[in-house]
Design a protein around this motif. Structure first.
Motif, PDB file in Angstrom:
ATOM      1  N   LEU A   1       0.836  -1.201   0.000  1.00 44.75           N
ATOM      2  CA  LEU A   1       0.000   0.000   0.000  1.00 44.75           C
ATOM      3  C   LEU A   1       0.871   1.252   0.000  1.00 44.75           C
ATOM      4  O   LEU A   1       0.645   2.182  -0.791  1.00 44.75           O
ATOM      5  N   GLU A   2       1.878   1.291   0.864  1.00 48.81           N
ATOM      6  CA  GLU A   2       2.752   2.461   0.953  1.00 48.81           C
ATOM      7  C   GLU A   2       3.570   2.623  -0.326  1.00 48.81           C
ATOM      8  O   GLU A   2       3.756   3.750  -0.820  1.00 48.81           O
ATOM      9  N   ARG A   3       4.059   1.528  -0.874  1.00 51.87           N
ATOM     10  CA  ARG A   3       4.835   1.610  -2.116  1.00 51.87           C
ATOM     11  C   ARG A   3       3.969   2.129  -3.265  1.00 51.87           C
ATOM     12  O   ARG A   3       4.429   2.927  -4.093  1.00 51.87           O
ATOM     13  N   ALA A   4       2.725   1.662  -3.311  1.00 49.24           N
ATOM     14  CA  ALA A   4       1.823   2.134  -4.360  1.00 49.24           C
ATOM     15  C   ALA A   4       1.554   3.624  -4.211  1.00 49.24           C
ATOM     16  O   ALA A   4       1.531   4.366  -5.200  1.00 49.24           O
ATOM     17  N   ALA A   5       1.355   4.079  -2.978  1.00 52.71           N
ATOM     18  CA  ALA A   5       1.111   5.501  -2.741  1.00 52.71           C
ATOM     19  C   ALA A   5       2.301   6.329  -3.214  1.00 52.71           C
ATOM     20  O   ALA A   5       2.136   7.382  -3.849  1.00 52.71           O
ATOM     21  N   SER A   6       3.518   5.856  -2.928  1.00 56.65           N
ATOM     22  CA  SER A   6       4.713   6.584  -3.356  1.00 56.65           C
ATOM     23  C   SER A   6       4.862   6.583  -4.873  1.00 56.65           C
ATOM     24  O   SER A   6       5.194   7.618  -5.488  1.00 56.65           O
ATOM     25  N   TRP A   7       4.609   5.434  -5.488  1.00 56.97           N
ATOM     26  CA  TRP A   7       4.714   5.317  -6.949  1.00 56.97           C
ATOM     27  C   TRP A   7       3.729   6.272  -7.627  1.00 56.97           C
ATOM     28  O   TRP A   7       4.071   6.959  -8.591  1.00 56.97           O
ATOM     29  N   LEU A   8       2.528   6.323  -7.130  1.00 56.90           N
ATOM     30  CA  LEU A   8       1.515   7.199  -7.700  1.00 56.90           C
ATOM     31  C   LEU A   8       1.858   8.671  -7.459  1.00 56.90           C
ATOM     32  O   LEU A   8       1.673   9.522  -8.343  1.00 56.90           O
ATOM     33  N   ALA A   9       2.371   8.985  -6.261  1.00 58.93           N
ATOM     34  CA  ALA A   9       2.732  10.368  -5.939  1.00 58.93           C
ATOM     35  C   ALA A   9       3.844  10.864  -6.850  1.00 58.93           C
ATOM     36  O   ALA A   9       3.848  12.054  -7.251  1.00 58.93           O
ATOM     37  N   GLU A  10       4.770   9.991  -7.199  1.00 53.86           N
ATOM     38  CA  GLU A  10       5.847  10.372  -8.116  1.00 53.86           C
ATOM     39  C   GLU A  10       5.301  10.757  -9.501  1.00 53.86           C
ATOM     40  O   GLU A  10       5.984  11.453 -10.263  1.00 53.86           O
TER      41      GLU A  10
END
Length: 242
Positions: free
Chosen positions: A230-239
């Motif tokens: 979940l956290e990795r996806a949030a970071s990937w999307l934020a980038e």
């Protein structure tokens, strides 16, 4: 374009659904897509209200929608959900032209009672039928939205970005799943965290922006650590500005 999480991704968490909704909000997502509600619908509604995140869509089996569509519409409508999505139909429903036409008719019949009905694909809907994918034949013939799962489309050997372009008028909710595919088995893929597979997700997002897709929904079918995914996806999307 807003971001959500398909809650099937977090099904292994030892937590009640309202707490899971709050964790999704804390991770920075704008919404959730339900994969069932459990028994405490009022607590789920409170969690949505408290966090301010939305529930734009929900996966609901076709049998439930056929047996009591009004109940499903009322239950999810109370949570602000306006799109009910059939998450799966067996491969036999897309095996050939006759099967695809019967599937379209079945979905169309449900759509008469469920406004905002959608269908979510896996790999097996990408059988070629008279010059097109069975999935595309179904969508063309039924009054349903296409909740395109980009990862499974890629695993099936299709081009998900081109599918978004071709069906822009039918896609309001898009599933972002990354997969690792096997060159010797193009109709198979292993789900991984966003950015760790070979699905062309950046091209898919570009097409989604061009098509004015409203929601992108992160899904991982079998994460080793759901909260880390979940956290990795949030970071990937934020980038990528989401």
């Amino acid at each position: 374009m807003q971001t959500a999480v398909q809650l099937y991704t977090l099904r292994s968490l030892d937590a009640p659904l309202p707490e899971t909704v709050r964790r999704v909000a804390e991770a920075g997502f704008d919404g959730v897509e339900f994969a069932g509600l459990g028994d405490d619908e009022s607590a789920v509604a409170d969690a949505l209200s408290d966090t301010g995140i939305a529930a734009p869509s929900a996966h609901v089996g076709i049998e439930a929608l056929e047996s009591d569509p009004a109940a499903a519409v009322e239950t999810y409508g109370a949570l602000g959900t306006d799109s009910l999505v059939v998450p799966y139909l067996d491969p036999e429903h897309f095996a050939d032209a006759d099967a695809a036409d019967e599937t379209a008719a079945r979905l169309d019949a449900v759509a008469g009672d469920v406004l905002g009905l959608g269908y979510h694909n896996h790999e097996h809907e990408f059988v070629e039928v008279e010059g097109e994918y069975a999935l595309e034949r179904v969508v063309a013939d039924a009054d349903v939205a296409l909740e395109l799962d980009a990862g499974w489309a890629h695993a099936a050997g299709a081009d998900p970005a081109s599918l978004v372009e071709r069906h822009a008028d039918r896609i309001d909710v898009l599933h972002l799943k990354d997969v690792v595919t096997d060159a010797d088995a193009p109709r198979g893929g292993r789900p991984v965290d966003l950015g760790e597979g070979d699905a062309p997700l950046d091209a898919v997002l570009d097409a989604a922006r061009e098509a004015s897709v409203e929601w992108v929904v992160f899904e991982h079918d079998d994460p080793d650590d759901p909260l880390e995914s979940l956290e990795r996806a949030a970071s990937w999307l934020a980038e990528r500005g989401l």
